[in-house]
Design an enzyme around this catalytic site. Structure first.
Site, PDB file in Angstrom:
ATOM      1  N   LYS A 121      -5.494  -0.866  -3.717  1.00 18.58           N
ATOM      2  CA  LYS A 121      -6.403  -2.016  -3.783  1.00 18.58           C
ATOM      3  C   LYS A 121      -7.845  -1.617  -4.069  1.00 18.58           C
ATOM      4  O   LYS A 121      -8.664  -2.484  -4.383  1.00 18.58           O
ATOM      5  CB  LYS A 121      -6.311  -2.820  -2.487  1.00 18.58           C
ATOM      6  CG  LYS A 121      -4.995  -3.529  -2.351  1.00 18.58           C
ATOM      7  CD  LYS A 121      -4.793  -4.503  -3.487  1.00 18.58           C
ATOM      8  CE  LYS A 121      -3.515  -5.276  -3.358  1.00 18.58           C
ATOM      9  NZ  LYS A 121      -3.369  -6.289  -4.394  1.00 18.58           N
TER      10      LYS A 121
HETATM   11  N1  PMP Z   1       1.215  -2.387  -0.995  1.00 19.71           N
HETATM   12  C1  PMP Z   1       0.271  -2.759  -0.141  1.00 19.71           C
HETATM   13  C2  PMP Z   1       0.071  -1.980   1.114  1.00 19.71           C
HETATM   14  C3  PMP Z   1      -0.518  -3.878  -0.422  1.00 19.71           C
HETATM   15  O1  PMP Z   1      -1.472  -4.251   0.449  1.00 19.71           O
HETATM   16  C4  PMP Z   1      -0.284  -4.600  -1.608  1.00 19.71           C
HETATM   17  C5  PMP Z   1      -1.113  -5.789  -1.961  1.00 19.71           C
HETATM   18  N2  PMP Z   1      -1.096  -6.848  -1.072  1.00 19.71           N
HETATM   19  C6  PMP Z   1       0.729  -4.189  -2.458  1.00 19.71           C
HETATM   20  C7  PMP Z   1       1.452  -3.067  -2.127  1.00 19.71           C
HETATM   21  C8  PMP Z   1       1.114  -4.984  -3.675  1.00 19.71           C
HETATM   22  O2  PMP Z   1       0.292  -4.852  -4.748  1.00 19.71           O
HETATM   23  P1  PMP Z   1      -0.006  -6.095  -5.691  1.00 19.71           P
HETATM   24  O3  PMP Z   1      -0.889  -7.036  -4.927  1.00 19.71           O
HETATM   25  O4  PMP Z   1      -0.703  -5.477  -6.852  1.00 19.71           O
HETATM   26  O5  PMP Z   1       1.256  -6.752  -6.076  1.00 19.71           O
END
Ligand code: PMP
Length: 428
Positions: free
Chosen positions: A108
């Protein structure tokens, strides 16, 4: 030894030294020339990054250069071979170590930086003006935003569901963010963490523009909106995707990732698919999420969500960060490029997390465990000899009080079989 032999050996030794010295001086020069060429060529005509530029960007002499602040520690993460899973499946299973992003310690970081940069470009945020960033997040995006907000002269106000691991909200407080832990609620309700963040941002802007009260807020409220903000998938289109392509020298058969907002899977797929038309893009979906059925059958539904059985979480799983029951703009951006989906139960995710510690010393969070399980399923489906890339989003340290509390201690275990992980069932 004859005199001739001595002369030959001496000459070869001298040539070796001269070559080494010459190469030592030549190598940085070679890198400089390549980078110079890259700068002159600039971007590909369509504004996308050209393939040659991507490959050249991986040429780097020695350790990384000095970077500017924590934002300089984002991206260029290693792609590591998971030895145990590669050996057990006969495929090469590679994982992008996104937990090594150096601001908030997760994938993120890329998204938070991209959203802030886009808002600054659009004139929605001005450093040190009292502007504050508001976001609804299960934790990781908030941690990245709070870190970067401090680095760039903003305040951060984070709204999150109160069933997420406590260490994430504790960390947010230490990073100087204001934190609202709210009860989980559907997206249609005003109390939902995303809706609350949006409303608070609007209130902030209103209070600073309309109030004469000297204690009123300064600056504006900016709602980052990771679920709908296109700067999210673009961060992965510009960073994660090109890096994977360069690290694999353009050779990979499948990309496997979960979706929370959908930014990662969409951004990476949008970059890789035009270059690798045979690439299989696979969604890793935890139990309780409707995306698996959306991808496989075109309907958003999960059996765990049927009336009368739904528990109170956003999705009915111990896994945090991925899984969702609505289609977001970021998932929609790449949805058509997702070829398949693998559903992963909590028991399977817990077993995979334990396996990775037991066999490889890799300590990761719940969404990464789901990704690795789905990568193994994909490997078994494709058969030996394929290369599969997945994502390690964050570290297990973010999940000690929930996911890892349930996973338990690995202790001295050494003999778990992959079948044990594949067949893991929930404790009765
Ligand atoms: N893994 C974690 C620990 C996350 O916090 C997130 C995002 N909420 C993701 C994976 C998923 O990524 P994306 O939001 O790009 O789908």
């Amino acid at each position: 030894m004859t005199d001739h032999s001595r002369i030959y050996i001496g000459a070869a030794f001298l040539a070796g030294i001269l070559l080494t010295l010459g190469y030592k001086d030549l190598y940085p020069e070679l890198v400089r020339l390549l980078e110079e060429r890259r700068r002159r060529r600039g971007k590909a005509p369509n504004g996308h990054i050209g393939d040659e530029e991507i490959l050249l960007s991986s040429v780097r002499a020695g350790p990384p250069a000095i970077v500017d602040g924590v934002e300089g520690c984002i991206g260029n993460t290693p792609l590591l071979r998971i030895k145990s899973l590669s050996e057990a499946t006969g495929c090469e299973i590679l994982a992008k170590a996104e937990f090594l992003n150096g601001a908030g310690g997760s994938s993120k970081d890329r998204v938070a930086l991209s959203m802030i940069q886009m808002a600054e470009k659009e004139g929605l945020l001005t450093p040190h003006s009292g502007d504050a960033i508001y976001e609804g997040t299960s934790g990781s995006t908030g941690i990245s935003l709070a870190t970067l907000a401090r680095a760039k002269g903003y305040l951060a106000h984070i709204c999150m569901p109160d069933d997420q691991a406590r260490e994430k909200s504790d960390l947010l407080l230490k990073l100087g963010a204001i934190v609202d832990r709210v009860p989980p609620a559907p997206i249609v309700e005003t109390g939902n963490f995303v809706n609350r963040a949006r409303a608070l941002a609007q209130e902030h802007t209103l209070s600073s523009t309309t109030s004469n009260d000297p204690s009123a807020k300064r600056g504006r409220g900016f709602f980052a909106d990771q679920f709908e903000n296109e700067a999210n998938w673009q961060a992965h289109f510009r960073g994660t995707g090109p890096e994977i392509y360069a690290q694999c020298n353009g050779k990979l058969d499948a990309f496997v990732a979960g979706a929370g907002t959908g930014g990662t899977i969409s951004g990476v797929a949008l970059f890789l698919k035009p270059r690798l038309p045979n690439l299989s893009v696979v969604l890793a979906d935890p139990q309780g999420s409707g995306l698996y059925n959306r991808v496989r059958y075109g309907v958003m539904f999960d059996i765990k969500e049927r009336e009368g059985t739904r528990r109170r979480r956003q999705v009915d799983s111990i896994v945090e960060g991925i899984g969702i029951n609505r289609v977001t703009a970021n998932f929609e951006a790449g949805r058509e490029l997702v070829d398949d989906a693998v559903r992963v139960t909590d028991a399977q995710a817990l077993a995979m997390a334990r396996w990775l510690v037991e066999k490889d010393g890799i300590f990761i969070g719940s969404s990464s465990a789901v990704n690795c399980f789905a990568a193994v399923k994909t490997a078994l489906k494709l058969g030996p000899g394929h290369r599969i890339v997945t994502i390690l989003s964050d570290s297990g340290t973010r999940h000690l009080s929930r996911f890892w509390a349930k996973a338990g201690d690995v202790g001295g275990a050494t003999d778990t079989k992959l079948e044990d992980v594949l067949n893991a069932k929930e404790d009765a």
